[in-house]
Motif scaffolding. Sequence first.
Motif, PDB file in Angstrom:
ATOM      1  N   VAL A 151       0.842  -1.199   0.000  1.00  0.00           N
ATOM      2  CA  VAL A 151       0.000   0.000   0.000  1.00  0.00           C
ATOM      3  C   VAL A 151       0.876   1.248   0.000  1.00  0.00           C
ATOM      4  CG1 VAL A 151      -1.740   1.317   1.296  1.00  0.00           C
ATOM      5  CG2 VAL A 151      -1.856  -1.186   1.248  1.00  0.00           C
ATOM      6  N   GLN A 152       0.556   2.149  -0.916  1.00  0.00           N
ATOM      7  CA  GLN A 152       1.259   3.419  -0.955  1.00  0.00           C
ATOM      8  C   GLN A 152       0.329   4.491  -0.410  1.00  0.00           C
ATOM      9  OE1 GLN A 152       2.597   5.137  -4.855  1.00  0.00           O
ATOM     10  NE2 GLN A 152       4.552   4.331  -4.115  1.00  0.00           N
ATOM     11  N   ALA A 153       0.884   5.401   0.375  1.00  0.00           N
ATOM     12  CA  ALA A 153       0.038   6.429   1.002  1.00  0.00           C
ATOM     13  C   ALA A 153       0.917   7.592   1.431  1.00  0.00           C
ATOM     14  CB  ALA A 153      -0.673   5.842   2.217  1.00  0.00           C
ATOM     15  N   LEU A 154       0.265   8.607   1.990  1.00  0.00           N
ATOM     16  CA  LEU A 154       0.999   9.683   2.654  1.00  0.00           C
ATOM     17  C   LEU A 154       0.849   9.486   4.154  1.00  0.00           C
ATOM     18  CD1 LEU A 154      -0.222  12.767   0.569  1.00  0.00           C
ATOM     19  CD2 LEU A 154       1.929  11.491   0.291  1.00  0.00           C
ATOM     20  N   ASN A 155       1.900   9.827   4.897  1.00  0.00           N
ATOM     21  CA  ASN A 155       1.759   9.841   6.352  1.00  0.00           C
ATOM     22  C   ASN A 155       1.350  11.245   6.786  1.00  0.00           C
ATOM     23  OD1 ASN A 155       4.060  11.431   6.347  1.00  0.00           O
ATOM     24  ND2 ASN A 155       5.418   9.816   7.110  1.00  0.00           N
ATOM     25  N   ARG A 156       1.233  11.461   8.094  1.00  0.00           N
ATOM     26  CA  ARG A 156       0.717  12.747   8.582  1.00  0.00           C
ATOM     27  C   ARG A 156       1.661  13.909   8.294  1.00  0.00           C
ATOM     28  NH1 ARG A 156      -0.635  14.251  13.932  1.00  0.00           N
ATOM     29  NH2 ARG A 156      -1.939  12.432  14.169  1.00  0.00           N
ATOM     30  N   ASP A 157       2.922  13.583   7.954  1.00  0.00           N
ATOM     31  CA  ASP A 157       3.872  14.636   7.584  1.00  0.00           C
ATOM     32  C   ASP A 157       3.873  14.898   6.083  1.00  0.00           C
ATOM     33  OD1 ASP A 157       4.787  14.901  10.265  1.00  0.00           O
ATOM     34  OD2 ASP A 157       5.955  13.067  10.014  1.00  0.00           O
ATOM     35  N   GLY A 158       2.993  14.207   5.372  1.00  0.00           N
ATOM     36  CA  GLY A 158       2.896  14.418   3.928  1.00  0.00           C
ATOM     37  C   GLY A 158       3.951  13.664   3.136  1.00  0.00           C
ATOM     38  N   GLU A 159       4.652  12.762   3.817  1.00  0.00           N
ATOM     39  CA  GLU A 159       5.673  11.969   3.130  1.00  0.00           C
ATOM     40  C   GLU A 159       5.050  10.724   2.522  1.00  0.00           C
ATOM     41  OE1 GLU A 159       9.063  13.141   6.464  1.00  0.00           O
ATOM     42  OE2 GLU A 159       7.886  11.293   6.632  1.00  0.00           O
ATOM     43  N   GLU A 160       5.533  10.364   1.336  1.00  0.00           N
ATOM     44  CA  GLU A 160       5.032   9.149   0.700  1.00  0.00           C
ATOM     45  C   GLU A 160       5.643   7.932   1.397  1.00  0.00           C
ATOM     46  OE1 GLU A 160       5.519   7.858  -3.723  1.00  0.00           O
ATOM     47  OE2 GLU A 160       3.862   9.301  -3.571  1.00  0.00           O
ATOM     48  N   ILE A 161       4.777   7.012   1.809  1.00  0.00           N
ATOM     49  CA  ILE A 161       5.264   5.800   2.474  1.00  0.00           C
ATOM     50  C   ILE A 161       4.670   4.571   1.794  1.00  0.00           C
ATOM     51  CG2 ILE A 161       5.648   6.854   4.744  1.00  0.00           C
ATOM     52  CD1 ILE A 161       2.926   5.608   5.586  1.00  0.00           C
ATOM     53  N   THR A 162       5.351   3.453   1.959  1.00  0.00           N
ATOM     54  CA  THR A 162       4.848   2.184   1.444  1.00  0.00           C
ATOM     55  C   THR A 162       4.746   1.210   2.613  1.00  0.00           C
ATOM     56  OG1 THR A 162       5.993   2.606  -0.638  1.00  0.00           O
ATOM     57  CG2 THR A 162       5.235   0.355  -0.245  1.00  0.00           C
ATOM     58  N   VAL A 163       3.605   0.576   2.746  1.00  0.00           N
ATOM     59  CA  VAL A 163       3.397  -0.432   3.787  1.00  0.00           C
ATOM     60  C   VAL A 163       3.237  -1.784   3.112  1.00  0.00           C
ATOM     61  CG1 VAL A 163       1.915  -1.184   5.694  1.00  0.00           C
ATOM     62  CG2 VAL A 163       2.228   1.264   5.252  1.00  0.00           C
ATOM     63  N   GLU A 164       4.103  -2.724   3.465  1.00  0.00           N
ATOM     64  CA  GLU A 164       3.946  -4.087   2.966  1.00  0.00           C
ATOM     65  C   GLU A 164       3.335  -4.911   4.076  1.00  0.00           C
ATOM     66  OE1 GLU A 164       6.800  -5.876   0.283  1.00  0.00           O
ATOM     67  OE2 GLU A 164       8.013  -4.052   0.469  1.00  0.00           O
ATOM     68  N   ALA A 165       2.214  -5.552   3.786  1.00  0.00           N
ATOM     69  CA  ALA A 165       1.491  -6.252   4.837  1.00  0.00           C
ATOM     70  C   ALA A 165       1.056  -7.626   4.368  1.00  0.00           C
ATOM     71  CB  ALA A 165       0.259  -5.438   5.244  1.00  0.00           C
ATOM     72  N   SER A 166       0.959  -8.548   5.337  1.00  0.00           N
ATOM     73  CA  SER A 166       0.393  -9.852   5.031  1.00  0.00           C
ATOM     74  C   SER A 166      -0.560 -10.241   6.155  1.00  0.00           C
ATOM     75  CB  SER A 166       1.504 -10.900   4.852  1.00  0.00           C
ATOM     76  OG  SER A 166       2.346 -10.897   5.972  1.00  0.00           O
ATOM     77  N   ASP A 167      -1.238 -11.362   5.963  1.00  0.00           N
ATOM     78  CA  ASP A 167      -2.148 -11.909   6.968  1.00  0.00           C
ATOM     79  C   ASP A 167      -3.146 -10.857   7.495  1.00  0.00           C
ATOM     80  OD1 ASP A 167      -0.871 -14.541   6.888  1.00  0.00           O
ATOM     81  OD2 ASP A 167       0.820 -13.517   7.824  1.00  0.00           O
ATOM     82  N   LEU A 168      -3.215 -10.728   8.839  1.00  0.00           N
ATOM     83  CA  LEU A 168      -4.249  -9.869   9.428  1.00  0.00           C
ATOM     84  C   LEU A 168      -4.087  -8.403   9.031  1.00  0.00           C
ATOM     85  CD1 LEU A 168      -6.696  -9.447  11.283  1.00  0.00           C
ATOM     86  CD2 LEU A 168      -5.100  -9.231  13.208  1.00  0.00           C
ATOM     87  N   LEU A 169      -2.862  -7.895   9.056  1.00  0.00           N
ATOM     88  CA  LEU A 169      -2.675  -6.481   8.699  1.00  0.00           C
ATOM     89  C   LEU A 169      -3.114  -6.223   7.263  1.00  0.00           C
ATOM     90  CD1 LEU A 169      -1.797  -3.669   9.485  1.00  0.00           C
ATOM     91  CD2 LEU A 169       0.563  -4.269   8.863  1.00  0.00           C
ATOM     92  N   SER A 170      -2.791  -7.167   6.387  1.00  0.00           N
ATOM     93  CA  SER A 170      -3.212  -7.055   4.988  1.00  0.00           C
ATOM     94  C   SER A 170      -4.733  -7.038   4.900  1.00  0.00           C
ATOM     95  CB  SER A 170      -2.639  -8.238   4.196  1.00  0.00           C
ATOM     96  OG  SER A 170      -3.210  -8.303   2.915  1.00  0.00           O
ATOM     97  N   ARG A 171      -5.378  -7.934   5.644  1.00  0.00           N
ATOM     98  CA  ARG A 171      -6.848  -8.007   5.649  1.00  0.00           C
ATOM     99  C   ARG A 171      -7.456  -6.698   6.132  1.00  0.00           C
ATOM    100  NH1 ARG A 171     -10.649 -11.601   5.628  1.00  0.00           N
ATOM    101  NH2 ARG A 171      -9.161 -13.328   5.497  1.00  0.00           N
ATOM    102  N   VAL A 172      -6.936  -6.174   7.228  1.00  0.00           N
ATOM    103  CA  VAL A 172      -7.511  -4.950   7.804  1.00  0.00           C
ATOM    104  C   VAL A 172      -7.320  -3.772   6.843  1.00  0.00           C
ATOM    105  CG1 VAL A 172      -7.413  -3.326   9.731  1.00  0.00           C
ATOM    106  CG2 VAL A 172      -7.200  -5.772  10.171  1.00  0.00           C
ATOM    107  N   LEU A 173      -6.154  -3.687   6.235  1.00  0.00           N
ATOM    108  CA  LEU A 173      -5.922  -2.595   5.268  1.00  0.00           C
ATOM    109  C   LEU A 173      -6.903  -2.687   4.103  1.00  0.00           C
ATOM    110  CD1 LEU A 173      -2.019  -2.490   5.271  1.00  0.00           C
ATOM    111  CD2 LEU A 173      -3.545  -0.672   6.037  1.00  0.00           C
ATOM    112  N   GLN A 174      -7.124  -3.892   3.589  1.00  0.00           N
ATOM    113  CA  GLN A 174      -8.075  -4.056   2.480  1.00  0.00           C
ATOM    114  C   GLN A 174      -9.488  -3.680   2.915  1.00  0.00           C
ATOM    115  OE1 GLN A 174      -7.254  -7.881   0.075  1.00  0.00           O
ATOM    116  NE2 GLN A 174      -5.822  -8.032   1.787  1.00  0.00           N
ATOM    117  N   HIS A 175      -9.870  -4.079   4.134  1.00  0.00           N
ATOM    118  CA  HIS A 175     -11.197  -3.753   4.665  1.00  0.00           C
ATOM    119  C   HIS A 175     -11.373  -2.236   4.774  1.00  0.00           C
ATOM    120  CE1 HIS A 175     -14.597  -4.531   7.658  1.00  0.00           C
ATOM    121  NE2 HIS A 175     -14.320  -3.253   7.863  1.00  0.00           N
TER     122      HIS A 175
END
Length: 167
Positions: free
Chosen positions: A112-136
């Motif tokens: 997942v690519q996104a901005l954090n609260r400082d406006g910086e572009e970040i990438t989160v790689e997730a699997s299992d539960l974290l991946s599920r919650v992000l998709q939800h």
Amino acid sequence: MPLLDILIYPDQKLKKKSKSVDKIDNSLLLLLDDMAETMYDAPGVGLAAPQVGENIRVLTVDITPQDSEEKNLIELINPEIIDSDGSQLGEEGCLSVPGFVANVNRKLNVKVQALNRDGEEITVEASDLLSRVLQHEIDHLDGILFFERLGRLKRELLVKKIKKAFI
Ligand code: CO
């Protein structure tokens, strides 16, 4: 900081596609703070802005067990799934559809690519539960609730029960 009211199905704001954030200002940072607090208080592992009546592309997630001392808060602005693979079947519920759960098929891994609260572009790689919650939660930003991800028969059965409970 105040707790926010969590909208309950079938509130129409839950069905709307949310708009991208174009400016990270103080009111957005306050919203993020209040969303995190509301999520921990509920308690839930994720909360999307439309669930608190703001149709903007913002979410908070923390899958750390509730009784744990540490916190691993993830705050994402304009999140976008840029890569995914595999699949997983697992139980899901939603703070906006209290009392109902279903086994939902999701991608096993997401990037997942996104901005954090400082406006910086970040990438989160997730699997299992974290991946599920992000998709939800990202689904919430597109007005999609978890039961809409079920196959037709299971979906129709559950929707019937949910409507009976909330409408
Ligand atoms: Co939800």
